[in-house]
Structures are given as structure tokens and as C-alpha cells.
Design a protein around this motif. Structure first.
Motif, short mmCIF file in Angstrom:
data_model
loop_
_atom_site.label_atom_id
_atom_site.label_comp_id
_atom_site.label_asym_id
_atom_site.label_seq_id
_atom_site.Cartn_x
_atom_site.Cartn_y
_atom_site.Cartn_z
N ALA A 137 39.73 -3.30 19.89
CA ALA A 137 40.98 -2.59 19.61
C ALA A 137 41.21 -2.44 18.10
N ASP A 138 42.00 -1.43 17.73
CA ASP A 138 42.41 -1.24 16.34
C ASP A 138 43.17 -2.50 15.87
N ASN A 139 43.05 -2.83 14.59
CA ASN A 139 43.88 -3.88 13.97
C ASN A 139 43.88 -5.20 14.74
N SER A 140 42.73 -5.61 15.24
CA SER A 140 42.71 -6.81 16.09
C SER A 140 41.87 -7.95 15.53
N ILE A 141 41.16 -7.73 14.43
CA ILE A 141 40.17 -8.70 13.96
C ILE A 141 40.57 -9.27 12.60
N PHE A 164 36.72 -1.01 9.30
CA PHE A 164 38.08 -0.84 8.77
C PHE A 164 39.08 -0.68 9.93
N ARG A 165 38.71 0.11 10.91
CA ARG A 165 39.60 0.37 12.05
C ARG A 165 39.94 -0.92 12.81
N VAL A 166 38.92 -1.74 13.09
CA VAL A 166 39.17 -2.90 13.96
C VAL A 166 39.85 -4.06 13.23
N LEU A 167 39.75 -4.10 11.90
CA LEU A 167 40.36 -5.21 11.15
C LEU A 167 41.88 -5.07 11.09
N LYS A 168 42.55 -6.23 11.12
CA LYS A 168 43.99 -6.26 10.89
C LYS A 168 44.25 -5.97 9.41
#
Ligand code: SAM
Length: 260
Positions: A137-141, A164-168
Motif C-alpha cells: 500500500a501507499d505510505n505504509s513502509i 517513494f510511493r510505498v514509504l511513509k
């Protein structure tokens, strides 16, 4: 002996990379030790220490969610869990090990049985391409790691955008990769070693000269430290300080980026 990789169509390149790692999965550790004279273990230890995983994990919602891309046989993931557990007393931080090659992941699963994490719920394995992380998911890592993997990706910019997308926001991208030696004298020795000895060791130990010839050439083609840092910035990351750290004179380098 040059593969002329630049002229190979993308799909075929992907297939070749797959084949290289399928053919090396079992002899992978021996080869890494021989090729790097054991130094890759020190680089990996240093990489993990510098990330200090689990350092603020006092409660479940503060546990780190880590994604180890091109995680292969779990080398980096197990080190991160060891560090979180033994250094930071954190038993909650989790790592997802993802790799495009199911053979490497199978080897990782086998190895996990020799660690305390096998049935801990703290690791899972996902076959996947770093360029299409649809299962994340977006912003989840909190922390995205990639060690000795990005060099093989077909489109590194796409992979960086996925990171970039998946990192918080505030999450960290961290990459350990072969890089470029900064001293010309040392480089002369290093080139001799990599182009001379490594394909030969590959032939003798793994019975596969071509795969190791390919590895050496892929290191040569990889962007310089400064070029790679610029690519990380282009994907949207902020790069603290100089943005990278050279290891063993630049044979390898650690790059970090923070998602603002
Ligand atoms: N991270 C491990 C380590 O440091 O020991 C494994 C590194 S191994 C040299 C490179 C890994 O990258 C292989 O397991 C390969 O299957 C994986 N790989 C190559 N292309 C990939 C891609 N597009 N997406 C995900 N993994 C990929």
C-alpha cells in the motif's frame, strides 16, 4: 566477451537476470565470500547498523514495517531482525522479503528455519518485481532496503518511484550496492580482480562463467555515486548530507533518501 547488454530487448534482459540468479541461488554464499574475500558480510553488518532498525519500537504502533526488496536469501532481513531484537530489544518490527526470483526466496525460507524468526510472524516472503509493488500500500513502509539488487533492475527510475510511493512520509530508502572506486591506483587493482578473477572463480566454483561475467559488467555500467544520488532525488527523496557513504574505497556504497 562483452554481452552488449544495452542492445538486448528489455524482456530478454529480464529473463537473463532471472536465469543468472536461478543458476547461482545454491552457490550464492560461497560465491559472495570468494568474490568479495568475505567483505560483503562487513558491508551488510555496517549497512544494518547504520539504519538501526527498531530503534523507536516501544509499542506495536511504533514497530517498524520494513520492506527488503531484492531480498534474495534473506541476508539483510535476518540481520535487521537480529539488530532490532538484540540491540533495541524490539520484538515487534517486521520485515517483508521480496524478490523477483522464487528460487532465491525458497532458499531464504529454508534459511529462516535456522533463525528465531521462522514462526514469529515477523517475516514474510513475497515474490514480486521492484518496479511493480502492487502488493504494498501507499505510505505504509518505514524502511525500504535494497542490497545488491537495484543494479539489476530494468528501469531503476520506476523502481525508485515505487519505493517513494510505498514509504511513509519520513520513511527511509536505503540502498547498498557496488559502486565506483575513487582512487585510480586502487581502481587498477580492482579492475584486474573483477574482470580477471571473478569470471574465473564463477567458472571453477559455480560452473558458470557467463553469469559472473555479466555481474562484473553490470557493476561497471551502474551509475556513479553522484549520478545515483541525483536519481534518488529525482524520485522525490531528500538526501541527507553528501547522500552516500563509500565502503572499501567505493567498491560498494550506501545511498539513503528520506521521503519528505
Ligand atoms: N539482497 C540480497 C543480498 O544482499 O544478499 C540478494 C542480492 S542478489 C545479488 C540480487 C537479487 O535481486 C536476486 O535475488 C534477484 O532475483 C533480485 N532481483 C533482480 N531483479 C529484480 C527485480 N526487478 N525485482 C525484485 N528483485 C529483483
Amino acid at each position: 566477451t562483452h554481452f552488449g547488454f544495452e542492445t538486448v530487448p528489455e524482456a530478454e534482459k529480464e529473463a537473463r537476470v532471472g536465469k543468472v540468479f536461478s543458476s547461482v541461488a545454491s552457490s550464492y554464499d560461497t560465491m559472495n565470500d570468494l568474490m568479495s574475500l568475505g567483505i560483503h558480510r562487513l558491508w551488510k553488518d555496517h549497512f544494518v547498523r547504520s539504519l538501526n532498525p527498531g530503534s523507536r519500537a516501544a509499542s506495536q504502533d511504533q514497530a517498524w514495517s520494513i520492506l527488503d526488496i531484492a531480498g534474495g536469501t534473506g541476508d539483510i532481513a535476518f540481520r535487521m531482525l537480529d539488530h532490532a531484537t538484540n540491540v533495541n530489544g524490539d520484538n515487534l518490527t517486521k520485515v517483508t522479503i521480496s524478490d523477483i526470483n522464487p528460487d532465491m526466496l525458497e532458499e531464504g525460507k529454508k534459511r529462516s528455519l535456522q533463525t528465531p524468526y521462522a514462526n514469529s510472524g515477523r517475516i514474510d516472503f513475497k515474490v514480486g518485481n521492484a518496479e511493480k509493488l502492487g502488493f504494498v500500500a501507499d505510505n505504509s513502509i518505514d524502511l525500504y532496503t535494497v542490497a545488491f539488487g537495484i543494479r539489476n533492475f530494468t528501469d531503476k527510475d520506476v523502481a525508485l518511484r515505487e519505493a517513494f510511493r510505498v514509504l511513509k512520509p519520513g520513511g527511509v530508502f536505503a540502498c547498498l550496492e557496488f559502486s565506483h572506486v575513487d582512487s585510480s591506483l586502487f581502481n587498477a587493482f580492482y579492475k584486474r580482480w573483477s574482470f580477471g578473477a571473478i569470471p574465473l572463480i564463477g567458472q571453477v566454483v559455480a560452473g558458470d562463467r557467463d553469469s559472473y561475467q555479466y555481474l562484473v559488467e553490470s557493476i561497471e555500467r551502474f551509475p556513479t555515486q553522484k549520478e545515483f544520488k541525483a536519481m534518488i532525488q529525482k524520485a522525490g527523496f531528500v538526501t541527507p548530507g553528501v547522500g552516500y557513504e563509500n565502503l572499501t574505497g567505493g567498491i560498494a556504497a550506501i545511498h539513503k533518501g528520506i521521503k519528505p
